[in-house]
Design a protein around this motif. Structure first.
Motif, PDB file in Angstrom:
ATOM      1  N   ASP A  26       0.831  -1.204   0.000  1.00 31.17           N
ATOM      2  CA  ASP A  26       0.000   0.000   0.000  1.00 31.17           C
ATOM      3  C   ASP A  26       0.867   1.257   0.000  1.00 31.17           C
ATOM      4  O   ASP A  26       0.579   2.224  -0.718  1.00 31.17           O
ATOM      5  CB  ASP A  26      -0.923   0.008   1.222  1.00 31.17           C
ATOM      6  N   VAL A  27       1.917   1.256   0.804  1.00 31.81           N
ATOM      7  CA  VAL A  27       2.832   2.403   0.843  1.00 31.81           C
ATOM      8  C   VAL A  27       3.504   2.580  -0.516  1.00 31.81           C
ATOM      9  O   VAL A  27       3.606   3.691  -1.039  1.00 31.81           O
ATOM     10  CB  VAL A  27       3.881   2.224   1.951  1.00 31.81           C
ATOM     11  N   ALA A  28       3.964   1.486  -1.094  1.00 33.88           N
ATOM     12  CA  ALA A  28       4.637   1.547  -2.395  1.00 33.88           C
ATOM     13  C   ALA A  28       3.700   2.075  -3.471  1.00 33.88           C
ATOM     14  O   ALA A  28       4.117   2.853  -4.349  1.00 33.88           O
ATOM     15  CB  ALA A  28       5.159   0.161  -2.777  1.00 33.88           C
ATOM     16  N   TRP A  29       2.431   1.693  -3.419  1.00 32.30           N
ATOM     17  CA  TRP A  29       1.463   2.175  -4.406  1.00 32.30           C
ATOM     18  C   TRP A  29       1.270   3.683  -4.288  1.00 32.30           C
ATOM     19  O   TRP A  29       1.255   4.403  -5.291  1.00 32.30           O
ATOM     20  CB  TRP A  29       0.130   1.459  -4.234  1.00 32.30           C
ATOM     21  N   LYS A  30       1.160   4.191  -3.062  1.00 29.10           N
ATOM     22  CA  LYS A  30       1.016   5.641  -2.867  1.00 29.10           C
ATOM     23  C   LYS A  30       2.234   6.388  -3.411  1.00 29.10           C
ATOM     24  O   LYS A  30       2.101   7.428  -4.068  1.00 29.10           O
ATOM     25  CB  LYS A  30       0.826   5.948  -1.384  1.00 29.10           C
ATOM     26  N   LEU A  31       3.415   5.855  -3.149  1.00 27.85           N
ATOM     27  CA  LEU A  31       4.631   6.502  -3.621  1.00 27.85           C
ATOM     28  C   LEU A  31       4.746   6.419  -5.140  1.00 27.85           C
ATOM     29  O   LEU A  31       5.233   7.354  -5.783  1.00 27.85           O
ATOM     30  CB  LEU A  31       5.849   5.857  -2.963  1.00 27.85           C
ATOM     31  N   PHE A  32       4.296   5.320  -5.713  1.00 29.66           N
ATOM     32  CA  PHE A  32       4.300   5.185  -7.177  1.00 29.66           C
ATOM     33  C   PHE A  32       3.408   6.241  -7.816  1.00 29.66           C
ATOM     34  O   PHE A  32       3.799   6.911  -8.786  1.00 29.66           O
ATOM     35  CB  PHE A  32       3.828   3.777  -7.563  1.00 29.66           C
ATOM     36  N   VAL A  33       2.212   6.418  -7.280  1.00 27.80           N
ATOM     37  CA  VAL A  33       1.285   7.414  -7.826  1.00 27.80           C
ATOM     38  C   VAL A  33       1.873   8.815  -7.708  1.00 27.80           C
ATOM     39  O   VAL A  33       1.826   9.618  -8.654  1.00 27.80           O
ATOM     40  CB  VAL A  33      -0.074   7.333  -7.109  1.00 27.80           C
ATOM     41  N   GLU A  34       2.438   9.132  -6.553  1.00 28.99           N
ATOM     42  CA  GLU A  34       2.991  10.470  -6.341  1.00 28.99           C
ATOM     43  C   GLU A  34       4.159  10.759  -7.281  1.00 28.99           C
ATOM     44  O   GLU A  34       4.250  11.851  -7.850  1.00 28.99           O
ATOM     45  CB  GLU A  34       3.443  10.631  -4.888  1.00 28.99           C
ATOM     46  N   THR A  35       5.040   9.800  -7.458  1.00 22.15           N
ATOM     47  CA  THR A  35       6.227  10.050  -8.270  1.00 22.15           C
ATOM     48  C   THR A  35       5.934  10.060  -9.761  1.00 22.15           C
ATOM     49  O   THR A  35       6.638  10.734 -10.523  1.00 22.15           O
ATOM     50  CB  THR A  35       7.313   8.998  -7.986  1.00 22.15           C
ATOM     51  N   THR A  36       4.911   9.352 -10.198  1.00 22.22           N
ATOM     52  CA  THR A  36       4.642   9.268 -11.636  1.00 22.22           C
ATOM     53  C   THR A  36       3.668  10.327 -12.133  1.00 22.22           C
ATOM     54  O   THR A  36       3.485  10.461 -13.349  1.00 22.22           O
ATOM     55  CB  THR A  36       4.083   7.885 -12.009  1.00 22.22           C
ATOM     56  N   THR A  37       3.043  11.074 -11.246  1.00 23.23           N
ATOM     57  CA  THR A  37       2.061  12.075 -11.679  1.00 23.23           C
ATOM     58  C   THR A  37       2.569  13.500 -11.482  1.00 23.23           C
ATOM     59  O   THR A  37       1.818  14.447 -11.700  1.00 23.23           O
ATOM     60  CB  THR A  37       0.739  11.899 -10.911  1.00 23.23           C
ATOM     61  N   ARG A  38       3.799  13.652 -11.088  1.00 25.89           N
ATOM     62  CA  ARG A  38       4.398  14.976 -10.915  1.00 25.89           C
ATOM     63  C   ARG A  38       5.489  15.192 -11.958  1.00 25.89           C
ATOM     64  O   ARG A  38       5.884  14.268 -12.667  1.00 25.89           O
ATOM     65  CB  ARG A  38       4.989  15.126  -9.506  1.00 25.89           C
ATOM     66  N   GLY A  94       6.505   0.896  -8.160  1.00 24.65           N
ATOM     67  CA  GLY A  94       5.449   0.190  -8.868  1.00 24.65           C
ATOM     68  C   GLY A  94       5.597  -1.311  -8.774  1.00 24.65           C
ATOM     69  O   GLY A  94       4.618  -2.039  -8.560  1.00 24.65           O
ATOM     70  N   GLU A  95       6.821  -1.799  -8.914  1.00 27.80           N
ATOM     71  CA  GLU A  95       7.052  -3.239  -8.818  1.00 27.80           C
ATOM     72  C   GLU A  95       6.787  -3.744  -7.401  1.00 27.80           C
ATOM     73  O   GLU A  95       6.212  -4.821  -7.217  1.00 27.80           O
ATOM     74  CB  GLU A  95       8.483  -3.559  -9.247  1.00 27.80           C
ATOM     75  N   LEU A  96       7.206  -2.972  -6.409  1.00 31.72           N
ATOM     76  CA  LEU A  96       6.955  -3.371  -5.035  1.00 31.72           C
ATOM     77  C   LEU A  96       5.465  -3.349  -4.718  1.00 31.72           C
ATOM     78  O   LEU A  96       4.989  -4.114  -3.878  1.00 31.72           O
ATOM     79  CB  LEU A  96       7.702  -2.452  -4.067  1.00 31.72           C
ATOM     80  N   ALA A  97       4.725  -2.469  -5.375  1.00 32.23           N
ATOM     81  CA  ALA A  97       3.278  -2.388  -5.162  1.00 32.23           C
ATOM     82  C   ALA A  97       2.530  -3.501  -5.882  1.00 32.23           C
ATOM     83  O   ALA A  97       1.332  -3.711  -5.637  1.00 32.23           O
ATOM     84  CB  ALA A  97       2.749  -1.037  -5.620  1.00 32.23           C
ATOM     85  N   GLY A  98       3.210  -4.202  -6.784  1.00 30.71           N
ATOM     86  CA  GLY A  98       2.558  -5.279  -7.521  1.00 30.71           C
ATOM     87  C   GLY A  98       1.941  -4.837  -8.832  1.00 30.71           C
ATOM     88  O   GLY A  98       1.134  -5.569  -9.413  1.00 30.71           O
ATOM     89  N   VAL A  99       2.308  -3.651  -9.328  1.00 28.91           N
ATOM     90  CA  VAL A  99       1.802  -3.183 -10.625  1.00 28.91           C
ATOM     91  C   VAL A  99       2.379  -4.070 -11.716  1.00 28.91           C
ATOM     92  O   VAL A  99       3.608  -4.256 -11.787  1.00 28.91           O
ATOM     93  CB  VAL A  99       2.180  -1.706 -10.866  1.00 28.91           C
ATOM     94  N   SER A 100       1.531  -4.608 -12.559  1.00 26.21           N
ATOM     95  CA  SER A 100       1.996  -5.576 -13.558  1.00 26.21           C
ATOM     96  C   SER A 100       2.916  -4.948 -14.594  1.00 26.21           C
ATOM     97  O   SER A 100       3.889  -5.575 -15.036  1.00 26.21           O
ATOM     98  CB  SER A 100       0.791  -6.222 -14.258  1.00 26.21           C
TER      99      SER A 100
END
Length: 228
Positions: A91-103, A212-218
């Motif tokens: 869950d933490v990794a997913w939040k960080l993935f969203v933040e880093t990829t949308t800025r 993203g990989e740690l969050a399980g994004v395919s």
């Protein structure tokens, strides 16, 4: 990326859960024994309440360590690292993935488009958001020889964002204060700042793909590039 059940983490996780369940069960039995003098309906009510609480505790302990997965990441600036993640760290990794990829931290900024000030402000916002996300999260317990999502995020803050911001933000601010009526393009260091920004963006991109990989994004690369 290689994903597989960790060699030592899962058996150790099972041992912890079994021991925790045994301790909780022993305590529950002790309480029931002490309450046995109540007798009749009261005994059954007390026993049911204790058993229910014990079950909740065991379930919580299990859910925190459930679905442990070993993930190996290769980042150019930090080499190959092994992570063991569970549901909470995903869950933490997913939040960080969203933040880093949308800025603008990972989105391109051409020389003749956008403002350097906006880019720096966006990076400052990313720094603050990542830090707040980590502060609000429960720290992960690393497996033997493994790293955590939080360690990767703090490395990104201290090795990439902090040095860049501490170097260029004071310089741009000094120019803005000394030349309030001048355009940003008149700043002598504008081109050098943007060139270094592109280098930082490439590195932050690597971190973002790792999150993203740690969050399980395919396919984190495809998701990050969606809408471009």
């Amino acid at each position: 990326m290689a994903v597989k059940p960790p060699g030592n983490a899962l058996p150790r996780g099972r041992i912890v859960r079994v021991v925790a369940a045994a301790v909780v069960g022993a305590l529950a039995g002790l309480v029931i024994f002490e309450l046995s003098s109540i007798g009749g309906r009261g005994l059954y009510i007390a026993a049911g309440a204790v058993a229910g609480m014990a079950g909740v505790v065991v379930i919580q302990i299990y859910s925190r360590s459930a679905r442990l997965t070993e993930v190996k990441l290769s980042l150019p600036q930090v080499s190959e690292l092994t992570f063991v993640v569970n549901n909470e760290s995903r869950d933490v990794a997913w939040k960080l993935f969203v933040e880093t990829t949308t800025r603008i931290s990972t989105q391109p900024l051409d020389d003749d488009h956008g403002l350097t000030r906006e880019a720096l402000s966006s990076l400052y916002g990313l720094f603050a958001t990542v830090r707040d996300t980590l502060k609000a999260s429960r720290p992960s317990v690393p497996a033997p020889g493994g790293r955590t999502v939080e360690q990767l995020a703090i490395t990104m803050l201290n090795k990439e964002l902090r040095p860049f911001l501490s170097k260029w933000h004071p310089r741009l601010r000094e120019f803005e204060q000394a030349h309030p009526d001048d355009a940003e393009s008149d700043w002598p260091d504008n081109a050098a700042c943007r060139a270094e920004l592109r280098t930082v963006q490439l590195r932050i991109h690597d971190y973002a793909m790792g999150f993203g990989e740690l969050a399980g994004v395919s396919d984190p690369e495809a998701m990050a590039g969606a809408g471009r």
